[in-house]
Design a protein around this motif. Structure first.
Motif: not given
Length: 310
Positions: A37, A41, A45-50, A52-53, A103
């Motif tokens: 990853r 940045s 990033m929060d958990h859902l962003e990190r 997402a894949s 969150k």
């Protein structure tokens, strides 16, 4: 197991759909190539962003905290009663939805699928931070607190009886022990199953754990890990590392304790490019350094799978 009444009421309080069929059933033994990853940045990033894949189950299940202890001075250990349809693979995490907390938390299970089957509970070990979900667990959560959870993650060990034997190398830093402890417990459960069935079920090789923390107080689950090594000495071994301890180590821990970081020599002793499957979980710099070292030893990239602890 019957559905406790609190589960249906918790679902209504969250406005969540009832659990649905068609949960993901893909099985990962030899993992997909490592996905790295972008960490450039400045905004974390929060958990859902990190994640997402990552793969996720479709269902969100209500749950209720049924036990809490202090695993260490900084880590809370939760037991959570879950819906009968809830399922996970050793090494996976949950999206944790908390009433009144915007969150979404992301925490790896530190229990085995076997405990879920036997008692209908999962366990989480959460370190104190100011991130809202972890802060809630340390300051507000209590026995009886209602939450909701969804299982996700492509970091797991779920062998079938027909799979060839592999040797596991588990490398943990800090609270990165959580998913690896789940994998270790699951492996122990499979060995116990083999013992009762004559050894004709699962092809379980060896499992070596390298676990690093600041001091022995922060080495979570150490007594249980040592117990597993003594129960299956031909299969399990472990090396604990402490990096910032100035006091003496307790006598019963001394045979397992090394001062300083995990070394290349220790890793090399447990790497066979044809048999080793390595799981890493810890801070990103540790993961990247150890991944490179293992590949330098000839371990194929697709036999290294990691989860970064942020």
């Amino acid at each position: 197991m019957s559905v406790p009444c609190f589960l249906s009421s918790a679902a209504r309080s969250f406005g969540l759909p009832c659990p649905v069929a068609g949960l993901l059933c893909s099985r990962l033994l030899v993992p997909s190539p490592i996905t790295r990853r972008n960490m450039s940045s400045k905004r974390q990033m929060d958990h859902l962003e990190r994640t997402a894949s990552n793969s996720r189950q479709n269902a969100v299940y209500p749950a209720q905290v049924c036990g809490m202890i202090n695993e260490s001075e900084t880590v809370k250990h939760l037991r959570i009663a879950v819906h009968p349809d809830f399922s996970f693979k050793a090494g996976q995490w949950v999206d944790l939805f908390i009433p009144g907390v915007e969150k979404v938390g992301g925490f790896s299970m530190c229990s085995s699928p076997g405990l879920l089957q036997q008692e209908g509970v999962i366990e989480l070990a959460v370190k104190y931070t100011k991130h809202p979900p972890a802060h809630w667990i340390h300051t507000t959560c209590a026995v009886g607190s209602r939450v909701a959870m969804r299982v996700g993650g492509d970091f797991f060990f779920d062998p079938s009886p027909s799979d060839p034997s592999v040797d596991l190398l588990l490398v943990a830093g800090g609270v990165g022990i959580n998913p690896l402890y789940s994998i270790l417990l699951h492996t122990r459960d499979l060995l116990q199953l083999n013992r009762t069935s004559g050894g004709r079920d699962y092809n379980i090789g060896s499992a070596h754990l390298c676990y690093s923390a600041k001091n022995t107080h922060e080495l979570l689950f150490k007594s249980s890990i040592i117990e597993a090594c003594r129960e299956f000495p031909d299969n399990f071994s472990c090396d604990f590392h402490v990096t910032q301890q100035s006091t003496d180590v307790d006598l019963h821990l001394q045979p397992f304790i090394n001062r300083g970081r995990i070394t290349e020599e220790e890793l090399r002793a447990h790497v066979d490019p044809q048999r080793t499957l390595c799981y890493l979980c810890g801070p990103p710099p540790m993961i990247e350094a150890i991944s490179k070292t293992l590949m330098d030893f000839g371990l194929p990239k697709d036999r290294i799978v990691f989860e970064k602890w942020w």
